[in-house]
Design an enzyme around this catalytic site. Sequence first.
Site, mmCIF file in Angstrom:
data_model
loop_
_atom_site.group_PDB
_atom_site.id
_atom_site.type_symbol
_atom_site.label_atom_id
_atom_site.label_comp_id
_atom_site.label_asym_id
_atom_site.label_seq_id
_atom_site.Cartn_x
_atom_site.Cartn_y
_atom_site.Cartn_z
ATOM 1 C CG HIS A 1 -1.872 -1.125 1.279
ATOM 2 N ND1 HIS A 1 -3.018 -1.164 0.520
ATOM 3 C CD2 HIS A 1 -1.848 -2.294 1.975
ATOM 4 C CE1 HIS A 1 -3.678 -2.302 0.765
ATOM 5 N NE2 HIS A 1 -2.971 -3.002 1.632
ATOM 6 C CG HIS B 1 -3.736 -10.383 3.961
ATOM 7 N ND1 HIS B 1 -5.029 -10.796 4.185
ATOM 8 C CD2 HIS B 1 -3.813 -9.058 3.687
ATOM 9 C CE1 HIS B 1 -5.837 -9.768 4.063
ATOM 10 N NE2 HIS B 1 -5.132 -8.708 3.744
ATOM 11 C CB ALA C 1 -8.827 -10.295 6.743
ATOM 12 N NE ARG D 1 -17.471 -31.639 13.840
ATOM 13 C CZ ARG D 1 -16.832 -32.200 14.886
ATOM 14 N NH1 ARG D 1 -16.178 -33.324 14.740
ATOM 15 N NH2 ARG D 1 -16.860 -31.627 16.067
ATOM 16 C CG ASP E 1 4.469 -9.091 10.182
ATOM 17 O OD1 ASP E 1 3.949 -10.205 10.396
ATOM 18 O OD2 ASP E 1 3.851 -8.015 10.326
ATOM 19 C CG HIS F 1 0.126 -9.329 9.741
ATOM 20 N ND1 HIS F 1 1.068 -8.363 9.964
ATOM 21 C CD2 HIS F 1 -0.987 -8.677 9.336
ATOM 22 C CE1 HIS F 1 0.543 -7.173 9.703
ATOM 23 N NE2 HIS F 1 -0.706 -7.344 9.315
ATOM 24 C CG ASP G 1 -1.045 -5.851 4.059
ATOM 25 O OD1 ASP G 1 -1.462 -4.970 3.266
ATOM 26 O OD2 ASP G 1 -1.747 -6.313 4.982
ATOM 27 N N GLY H 1 -2.141 -3.401 8.127
ATOM 28 C CA GLY H 1 -0.979 -3.519 7.256
ATOM 29 C C GLY H 1 0.268 -3.648 8.102
#
Length: 397
Positions: A71, A233, A237, A244, A265, A268, A291, A326
């Site tokens: 970004h 990533h 998220a 299951r 990193d 994350h 990211d 990020g």
Amino acid sequence: MDLIRPMPLQAILAGRAFTPHEEIADAVVLVEEGRIVDVGRRDQVSIPSSASRHDARALAVVPGFVDVHIHGAGGHDVMESTAEALDAVTRTVAGHGTTSLVATTVTASTEQTSQAVAGIARWMKSSYAGPDGNQPRAEVLGIHFEGPFISSARRGVHPLEWIAPPSPDLLKKLLAAAEGTGRILTLAPELTGAPELISAARAAGLTVSLGHTDATYAEAMSAIQRGASHAAHVFNAMRPFEHRETGVIGAVLTSPAVTAELIADGVHVNAAAMRLLLAAKGPRGVVLVSDGISATGMPDGKYRLGTFDVTVSGGVCRNAEGKLSGSTLTLDHALKNIVALDVKLPDALAMLTANPARLLGLEKRKGALVPGADADLVLLDAELGVAGVMTRGVCAL
Ligand SMILES: [Zn+2]
């Protein structure tokens, strides 16, 4: 570091080269007009007397890194889309070995996103973004749309108000603003209308990436059958893996056709999850991404991500609610972190060179030390620190 303008013919002598898959001892990379013309052992490559020589025999030469999810950097976000911003981003990451990147948007209004991608497209086509110049600068290869067609339940820090239901018409508008520079679309495949959107994106030549998604295993698998081939990533998220209902993570880990982004990193995703991903996907299936946001390469403090504020403390970015926003990771550090998990160096290098290049369909031009490819090179010292970089023949070696 000495700054050197592109020369007609340059020979880089290195202790080792990684192409990345093949290791060559006592190597030479011959570069002409920003392209690699020959790579091989020193006793196999004839170096014309007119070539300028860079002696890097204490170092290893590897392909420049390709970041498909970034970004910003150097105090600027790609969505500012000004020459100043894109210059700062591309120069900053080049210092860390990233020689090309896909500028990544965050979810914003249609107007903001359109303006941003139009600005990035303009910059890409301007001579300013070209290889000429006296400082290495990453090449912008196109745009990665992260949103707006994502899950509100798994949006992370993407603003709720701008999340949009899947719409091939809206995609068309965004792609028109991007003037042919759109490359990747990250979407949530469980949303109503997502199958049509996936088909429209594939027809427009985009790589479809699963991300910011609450998809079940079945929903993710049907998107993969429709042509989704990448995942943003992984672990972050996404609906968590449950034995299951393994969700989108189960689908990505067990589908060989899908490449998986990893933000290595150590913040994350923990080491066990990284090992699981590496084991499931193998060395060809993982794509290391930063990211990275505007705070990359900058001190702790307050920064912007897309259209909102984030606070960076100890290099970790969070929004006002404390959610991860990020990273400030650079790919040279991602490489070190992956090698620390006992991944072999050629395999680790492939995850930030050959694999992302293949994902973009640019494997002949990027991410490899082969004749005909762009002269995007990184020199690494014994600790895998970046000791020099060349972007399309422009170098600081
Ligand atoms: Zn994201």
